[in-house]
Write a protein that holds these residues in place. Sequence first.
Motif, PDB file in Angstrom:
ATOM      1  N   THR A  64       0.818  -1.209   0.000  1.00  0.00           N
ATOM      2  CA  THR A  64       0.000   0.000   0.000  1.00  0.00           C
ATOM      3  C   THR A  64       0.851   1.257   0.000  1.00  0.00           C
ATOM      4  O   THR A  64       0.421   2.293  -0.461  1.00  0.00           O
ATOM      5  CB  THR A  64      -0.930   0.032   1.224  1.00  0.00           C
ATOM      6  OG1 THR A  64      -0.133   0.031   2.400  1.00  0.00           O
ATOM      7  CG2 THR A  64      -1.880  -1.138   1.213  1.00  0.00           C
ATOM      8  N   GLU A  66       1.381   3.371   2.089  1.00  0.00           N
ATOM      9  CA  GLU A  66       0.646   4.519   2.602  1.00  0.00           C
ATOM     10  C   GLU A  66       0.761   4.716   4.101  1.00  0.00           C
ATOM     11  O   GLU A  66       0.375   5.752   4.601  1.00  0.00           O
ATOM     12  CB  GLU A  66      -0.841   4.389   2.237  1.00  0.00           C
ATOM     13  CG  GLU A  66      -1.109   4.402   0.753  1.00  0.00           C
ATOM     14  CD  GLU A  66      -0.729   5.723   0.104  1.00  0.00           C
ATOM     15  OE1 GLU A  66      -0.811   6.776   0.770  1.00  0.00           O
ATOM     16  OE2 GLU A  66      -0.324   5.702  -1.060  1.00  0.00           O
ATOM     17  N   THR A  91      -7.489   3.394  -5.159  1.00  0.00           N
ATOM     18  CA  THR A  91      -7.311   4.662  -5.886  1.00  0.00           C
ATOM     19  C   THR A  91      -8.405   5.644  -5.490  1.00  0.00           C
ATOM     20  O   THR A  91      -8.133   6.809  -5.187  1.00  0.00           O
ATOM     21  CB  THR A  91      -7.325   4.416  -7.410  1.00  0.00           C
ATOM     22  OG1 THR A  91      -6.217   3.571  -7.737  1.00  0.00           O
ATOM     23  CG2 THR A  91      -7.217   5.715  -8.181  1.00  0.00           C
ATOM     24  N   TRP A  93     -10.205   5.620  -2.754  1.00  0.00           N
ATOM     25  CA  TRP A  93     -10.051   5.948  -1.338  1.00  0.00           C
ATOM     26  C   TRP A  93      -9.014   7.043  -1.153  1.00  0.00           C
ATOM     27  O   TRP A  93      -9.225   7.995  -0.390  1.00  0.00           O
ATOM     28  CB  TRP A  93      -9.659   4.683  -0.590  1.00  0.00           C
ATOM     29  CG  TRP A  93      -9.810   4.724   0.906  1.00  0.00           C
ATOM     30  CD1 TRP A  93     -10.726   5.423   1.637  1.00  0.00           C
ATOM     31  CD2 TRP A  93      -9.018   4.017   1.844  1.00  0.00           C
ATOM     32  NE1 TRP A  93     -10.554   5.177   2.972  1.00  0.00           N
ATOM     33  CE2 TRP A  93      -9.516   4.317   3.132  1.00  0.00           C
ATOM     34  CE3 TRP A  93      -7.952   3.148   1.735  1.00  0.00           C
ATOM     35  CZ2 TRP A  93      -8.976   3.786   4.293  1.00  0.00           C
ATOM     36  CZ3 TRP A  93      -7.417   2.608   2.887  1.00  0.00           C
ATOM     37  CH2 TRP A  93      -7.923   2.928   4.148  1.00  0.00           C
ATOM     38  N   LYS A  94      -7.884   6.958  -1.857  1.00  0.00           N
ATOM     39  CA  LYS A  94      -6.847   7.984  -1.747  1.00  0.00           C
ATOM     40  C   LYS A  94      -7.299   9.289  -2.394  1.00  0.00           C
ATOM     41  O   LYS A  94      -7.146  10.359  -1.800  1.00  0.00           O
ATOM     42  CB  LYS A  94      -5.550   7.497  -2.388  1.00  0.00           C
ATOM     43  CG  LYS A  94      -4.862   6.394  -1.607  1.00  0.00           C
ATOM     44  CD  LYS A  94      -3.473   6.086  -2.099  1.00  0.00           C
ATOM     45  CE  LYS A  94      -3.435   5.713  -3.546  1.00  0.00           C
ATOM     46  NZ  LYS A  94      -2.123   5.302  -4.034  1.00  0.00           N
ATOM     47  N   GLU A  95      -7.844   9.219  -3.614  1.00  0.00           N
ATOM     48  CA  GLU A  95      -8.216  10.432  -4.344  1.00  0.00           C
ATOM     49  C   GLU A  95      -9.377  11.177  -3.705  1.00  0.00           C
ATOM     50  O   GLU A  95      -9.471  12.400  -3.814  1.00  0.00           O
ATOM     51  CB  GLU A  95      -8.548  10.082  -5.800  1.00  0.00           C
ATOM     52  CG  GLU A  95      -7.316   9.688  -6.592  1.00  0.00           C
ATOM     53  CD  GLU A  95      -7.633   9.250  -8.014  1.00  0.00           C
ATOM     54  OE1 GLU A  95      -8.824   9.146  -8.375  1.00  0.00           O
ATOM     55  OE2 GLU A  95      -6.667   8.998  -8.766  1.00  0.00           O
ATOM     56  N   TYR A  99      -8.900   8.297   2.648  1.00  0.00           N
ATOM     57  CA  TYR A  99      -7.750   7.592   3.219  1.00  0.00           C
ATOM     58  C   TYR A  99      -7.065   8.466   4.262  1.00  0.00           C
ATOM     59  O   TYR A  99      -6.791   8.026   5.373  1.00  0.00           O
ATOM     60  CB  TYR A  99      -6.744   7.175   2.142  1.00  0.00           C
ATOM     61  CG  TYR A  99      -5.489   6.628   2.761  1.00  0.00           C
ATOM     62  CD1 TYR A  99      -5.426   5.305   3.160  1.00  0.00           C
ATOM     63  CD2 TYR A  99      -4.397   7.452   3.012  1.00  0.00           C
ATOM     64  CE1 TYR A  99      -4.296   4.807   3.781  1.00  0.00           C
ATOM     65  CE2 TYR A  99      -3.265   6.960   3.627  1.00  0.00           C
ATOM     66  CZ  TYR A  99      -3.218   5.642   4.012  1.00  0.00           C
ATOM     67  OH  TYR A  99      -2.117   5.157   4.635  1.00  0.00           O
ATOM     68  N   LYS A 100      -6.789   9.723   3.905  1.00  0.00           N
ATOM     69  CA  LYS A 100      -6.107  10.628   4.841  1.00  0.00           C
ATOM     70  C   LYS A 100      -6.925  10.821   6.108  1.00  0.00           C
ATOM     71  O   LYS A 100      -6.380  10.876   7.204  1.00  0.00           O
ATOM     72  CB  LYS A 100      -5.835  11.977   4.179  1.00  0.00           C
ATOM     73  CG  LYS A 100      -4.678  11.934   3.224  1.00  0.00           C
ATOM     74  CD  LYS A 100      -4.327  13.314   2.706  1.00  0.00           C
ATOM     75  CE  LYS A 100      -3.132  13.229   1.776  1.00  0.00           C
ATOM     76  NZ  LYS A 100      -2.709  14.532   1.307  1.00  0.00           N
TER      77      LYS A 100
END
Length: 108
Positions: A64, A66, A91, A93-95, A99-100
């Motif tokens: 990951t 991450e 993808t 989740w991050k965009e 995720y953050k």
Amino acid sequence: VKIGTTNDFYAAKNLSQTTVLKYNEYGDLVNSVRNKKVDAILIDSTYGKYLNKKFSNTFSYKNTKETEQNFGIAFRKDDKETLDSFEKFFTYWKESGKYKKTYAKYFD
């Protein structure tokens, strides 16, 4: 996931929409993928890289990259549908920024 690991705790908090099977030993996780009992396993990056090398015809490990935990997911190599589905999800989740937010909530 292996019982009692950070991956176990992560799965309990973040994968409530998924059926998560818990095992006592890493060998049981490996066999559950090889025997098609599960689609993927959530594991530490070191072990994931080991599986990818030792069972290169069976596993496809994706790190990951991450978190400081360095966990990743290993799929059956011939299970492109699950791999593609995970990559789309990750993808998104991050965009989406989710995720953050999740990382900040549980790890910051």
